[in-house]
Scaffold this active site. Structure first.
Site: not given
Ligand code: GLV
Length: 342
Positions: A181, A242, A271, A289-290
């Site tokens: 932005r 995300r 998820e 999501h690691i």
């Molecule tokens: C992980 O996705 C975080 O936002 O810390």
């Protein structure tokens, strides 16, 4: 009579030795097993405490805080906070905190790992080898796309985006283009070796595009079928932000039709569920999501969340000045207005 000690709830098992620091100040109710909470259960837990340490899996919204008059602080063990309804928390005078900075480089590493794995077909190659197919090798087996010397696109140029830019520009000799932005100051752009483009320019110029922007109503499905259609057919898309940022159905179609070469995804809209269409594809690398999941970083995140909670509840060396508040100004306003009404 002595004041009762504040009570806090820790929603998931984290690192016991770090969470134990809370016990110097509070009565602690810490989950001893991984738990999936129904909304009513979260509300019931919050109703009894002054503070909570929660993970991304717990949604804290207006319903969760409605019956929690004592609640003053929620410490999220994550940098992203789309699991928290900040308006609801602020209106209830509840300070929210998150865990920025400590996970920047670990997440940037994972972004780069996914980029390389997807572009160079590592997951597919490994499955092929394990299937005993090496005997079918030919000179054109598993041809992928180069990383070095290519154009790296970054959507969202916050801390993690900059970490990825640095890796690309300085480690792999990539030309870095980004869209954000607000444009970064010239000296920061020069240091990163990054050039700002509008969204369409980013889509069309990137050989590899990494998504690192926060999820919000505005960024929901920002990478949709139309955006994917603007990308090079040889391109790689990586998402470490995300799931909801990408229209996964459109992505699966683009990957399956060859409209897009490859993808690496660490985050998913529903998820822990992953679309069967994605699971069926060979040209997408999928991880659960690691992004921040190194031992040192996960420990640092819990430690920062514990510091935040202690301070937000007015205890410890930084009493009332937590290291990383998210909605401090709004909470101050609510608390002042509430005091005036008294
Ligand atoms: C992980 O996705 C975080 O936002 O810390």
């Amino acid at each position: 009579m002595a004041e009762p000690r504040p009570r806090v709830w820790v929603s998931q098992p984290l690192f016991d030795d770090i969470v134990a620091r809370l016990e110097a100040h509070f009565d602690v109710d810490a989950a001893s097993a991984i738990t999936e909470y129904a909304p009513a259960e979260i509300a019931r837990r919050l109703a009894e405490v002054d503070g909570a340490l929660v993970t991304l899996n717990e949604r804290i919204d207006a319903g969760a805080v409605a019956g929690a008059p004592r609640l003053r602080a929620v410490a999220n063990v994550a940098v992203g906070h789309n699991n928290l309804d900040l308006d609801a928390l602020s209106a209830a005078g509840v300070l929210a905190t998150n865990t920025p900075d400590v996970l920047t480089d670990t997440t940037a590493d994972l972004g780069f790992a996914l980029l390389m794995a997807a572009a160079r077909r590592l997951g597919e190659s490994e499955r092929w080898l394990r299937d005993g197919r090496w005997g079918q090798w030919s000179f054109s087996t598993m041809l992928g796309a180069d990383i070095h010397g290519s154009t790296l696109g970054i959507l969202g140029m916050g801390r993690i985006g900059r970490g990825i830019a640095r890796r690309g520009a300085h480690g792999f000799g990539m030309r870095v283009v980004y869209h954000n932005r607000s444009r970064l100051p010239d000296d920061v752009e020069a240091d990163l070796g990054a050039t700002w483009l509008d969204f369409d320019g980013l889509l069309t110029e990137a050989d590899h595009l990494v998504l690192v922007l926060p999820y919000s109503e505005q960024t929901h499905h920002i990478v949709d079928a139309a955006a994917l259609a603007r990308m090079k057919p040889t391109a790689t898309l990586v998402n470490v932000a995300r799931g909801g940022i990408v229209d996964e159905q459109a992505l699966a179609e683009a990957l399956s039709s060859g409209r897009l070469a490859a993808a690496g995804l660490d985050v998913f809209e529903g998820e822990p569920a992953v679309r069967p269409e994605l699971l069926a594809l060979d040209n997408v690398v999928l991880t659960p999501h690691i992004g921040s999941a190194s031992l040192a970083t996960r420990r640092a995140m819990v430690s920062l969340a514990v510091d935040n909670l202690i301070a937000a509840l007015g205890a410890g060396p930084h009493a009332d000045d937590p290291p990383s508040p998210i909605n401090a100004d709004a909470v101050v306003k609510t608390r002042k207005a509430t005091d005036r009404k008294r």
